[in-house]
Design an enzyme around this catalytic site. Structure first.
Site, short mmCIF file in Angstrom:
data_model
loop_
_atom_site.label_atom_id
_atom_site.label_comp_id
_atom_site.label_asym_id
_atom_site.label_seq_id
_atom_site.Cartn_x
_atom_site.Cartn_y
_atom_site.Cartn_z
N SER A 150 0.82 -1.24 -0.01
CA SER A 150 -0.07 -0.02 -0.15
C SER A 150 0.78 1.12 0.06
O SER A 150 1.93 1.30 0.78
CB SER A 150 -0.91 0.05 1.25
OG SER A 150 -1.53 1.13 1.52
N TYR A 163 -2.79 -0.89 10.29
CA TYR A 163 -2.84 -1.30 8.71
C TYR A 163 -1.68 -0.72 7.98
O TYR A 163 -0.99 -1.72 7.24
CB TYR A 163 -4.06 -0.47 8.02
CG TYR A 163 -4.10 -0.58 6.52
CD1 TYR A 163 -4.73 -1.94 5.87
CD2 TYR A 163 -3.83 0.20 5.68
CE1 TYR A 163 -4.61 -2.07 4.57
CE2 TYR A 163 -3.73 0.15 4.11
CZ TYR A 163 -4.25 -1.07 3.71
OH TYR A 163 -4.08 -1.17 2.35
N1 NAD Z 1 -8.42 0.15 -2.14
C1 NAD Z 1 -7.34 0.70 -1.79
O1 NAD Z 1 -7.32 2.20 -1.77
C2 NAD Z 1 -6.02 0.20 -1.50
C3 NAD Z 1 -4.79 0.76 -1.50
C4 NAD Z 1 -3.58 -0.08 -1.26
C5 NAD Z 1 -3.78 -1.23 -0.90
N2 NAD Z 1 -4.87 -1.98 -0.89
C6 NAD Z 1 -4.84 -3.23 -0.77
O2 NAD Z 1 -5.42 -3.97 -1.74
C7 NAD Z 1 -6.20 -5.22 -1.57
C8 NAD Z 1 -7.71 -5.12 -1.67
O3 NAD Z 1 -8.04 -3.89 -1.36
P1 NAD Z 1 -9.71 -3.70 -1.55
O4 NAD Z 1 -9.87 -2.29 -1.59
O5 NAD Z 1 -10.23 -4.41 -2.66
O6 NAD Z 1 -10.04 -4.18 0.10
P2 NAD Z 1 -11.12 -5.15 0.62
O7 NAD Z 1 -11.24 -4.75 2.06
O8 NAD Z 1 -12.56 -4.72 -0.09
O9 NAD Z 1 -10.88 -6.31 0.29
C9 NAD Z 1 -10.27 -7.60 0.85
C10 NAD Z 1 -10.54 -8.86 0.40
O10 NAD Z 1 -10.16 -9.85 1.17
C11 NAD Z 1 -11.13 -10.59 1.77
N3 NAD Z 1 -10.80 -10.94 2.87
C12 NAD Z 1 -10.90 -10.39 3.94
N4 NAD Z 1 -10.42 -11.07 4.99
C13 NAD Z 1 -10.08 -12.24 4.47
C14 NAD Z 1 -9.49 -13.53 5.29
N5 NAD Z 1 -9.17 -13.71 6.36
N6 NAD Z 1 -9.13 -14.74 4.14
C15 NAD Z 1 -9.41 -14.56 2.97
N7 NAD Z 1 -10.01 -13.42 2.37
C16 NAD Z 1 -10.16 -12.25 3.25
C17 NAD Z 1 -12.31 -9.47 1.41
O11 NAD Z 1 -13.71 -10.64 1.80
C18 NAD Z 1 -12.22 -9.03 0.32
O12 NAD Z 1 -12.61 -9.56 -0.74
C19 NAD Z 1 -5.70 -5.24 0.22
O13 NAD Z 1 -4.79 -5.70 0.47
C20 NAD Z 1 -5.74 -3.83 0.34
O14 NAD Z 1 -4.90 -3.57 1.64
C21 NAD Z 1 -6.09 -1.25 -1.36
#
Ligand code: NAD
Length: 259
Positions: A150, A163
């Site tokens: 991230s 986080y």
């Molecule tokens: N959205 C952003 O701005 C952003 C920016 C940088 C990094 N990220 C990273 O990208 C990835 C996806 O982000 P997102 O925005 O889709 O977030 P999100 O929280 O919607 O996605 C997380 C996914 O992981 C699943 N999940 C949660 N706990 C779990 C577990 N214990 N076992 C298996 N699956 C599990 C959820 O059901 C969901 O499908 C994450 O690693 C997040 O940290 C997101």
């Protein structure tokens, strides 16, 4: 329609953790479009995403398995199911994380239960996945592991301390692991998104309110970012185009972080 053999990931198999929703769903669809067979692993049911892929690319192109990356038995079952279904694992996308459901708060307001949950899913989860998946890659003598980081790490974003810490761990994890697995022909990299307007992220209005405008203004490219913005970098890191790239963090954030 079935895969054309000319696709960049034709013949490859991939696991996407957290692949049923949010950005992970886009990763699942993009990997399948690039020719890979995809295991959608998530605590949420990924069968609709698998069906969407199967309808476009053939019945064998995707499957799903409900599993929790923080639970070792669940990770073992997921790995066994993927091997049974596909016979090998070429690509692992460590994408599952506690993110969109996390409410920002001050450094001294994090309860221990939430803190431990973030570490269990975001740090132990990717480790357990590697612990059980990488041995299959070692046997094959090749593999691509992509840990999702991230941009908050480079910027030291406030009010999301556990986080940001957990995502900082992905940089360290990638660097150490790339040294251990390089001898086996396995590449380990971090794909580092900036703030992305994913459908799940948009459900958490507090993130969006606090981040959207300041982040947009901090970028060289002054616009919002969407899951689609990450897909080229993802496929690059999964494909043979990146075969001499390992231990790196590829930041895809429109030029926001000064890393
Ligand atoms: N959205 C952003 O701005 C952003 C920016 C940088 C990094 N990220 C990273 O990208 C990835 C996806 O982000 P997102 O925005 O889709 O977030 P999100 O929280 O919607 O996605 C997380 C996914 O992981 C699943 N999940 C949660 N706990 C779990 C577990 N214990 N076992 C298996 N699956 C599990 C959820 O059901 C969901 O499908 C994450 O690693 C997040 O940290 C997101």
């Amino acid at each position: 329609m079935t895969h054309s053999t000319g696709a960049r990931l034709a013949g490859k198999t991939a696991i996407v953790t957290g692949g049923a929703k949010g950005i992970g769903k886009h990763y699942s669809l993009a990997l399948a479009a690039a020719g890979a067979r995809v295991m959608i692993a998530d605590i949420a049911d990924g069968k609709d995403v698998a069906a969407e892929i199967a309808a476009q690319h053939g019945a064998d192109a995707a499957t799903s398995f409900v599993s929790d990356v923080s639970d070792e038995d669940s990770v073992k079952a997921l790995t066994a199911e993927t091997m049974a279904r596909f016979g090998k694992i070429d690509i692992l996308i460590n994408n599952a994380a506690v993110y969109s459901t996390l409410k920002p708060r001050a450094y001294n307001e994090w309860d221990i239960e939430t803190w431990d949950k973030v570490m269990a899913v975001n740090v132990r989860g990717p480790y357990l996945m590697v612990r059980h998946v990488a041995p299959h890659m070692v046997k094959a003598g090749s593999g691509k592991i992509i840990n999702i980081g991230s941009g908050t790490v480079y910027k030291g974003v406030p009010r999301m301390l556990p986080y940001v810490l957990s995502k900082g761990a992905m940089l360290a994890f990638t660097r150490s692991l790339s040294r251990e697995l390089g001898a086996h022909g396995i590449a380990v990299n971090t794909l580092t998104p900036g703030f992305i307007l994913s459908d799940t992220g948009l459900e958490n209005s507090q993130h969006v309110e606090e981040e959207r405008i300041p982040v947009r203004n901090s970028r060289a490219f002054k616009r919002d970012a969407y899951p689609e913005d990450l897909l080229g970098a993802l496929i690059f890191l999964c494909s043979s185009d990146s075969d001499f790239v390992t231990g790196q963090s590829l930041v895809v954030d429109g030029g926001s972080a000064n890393n």
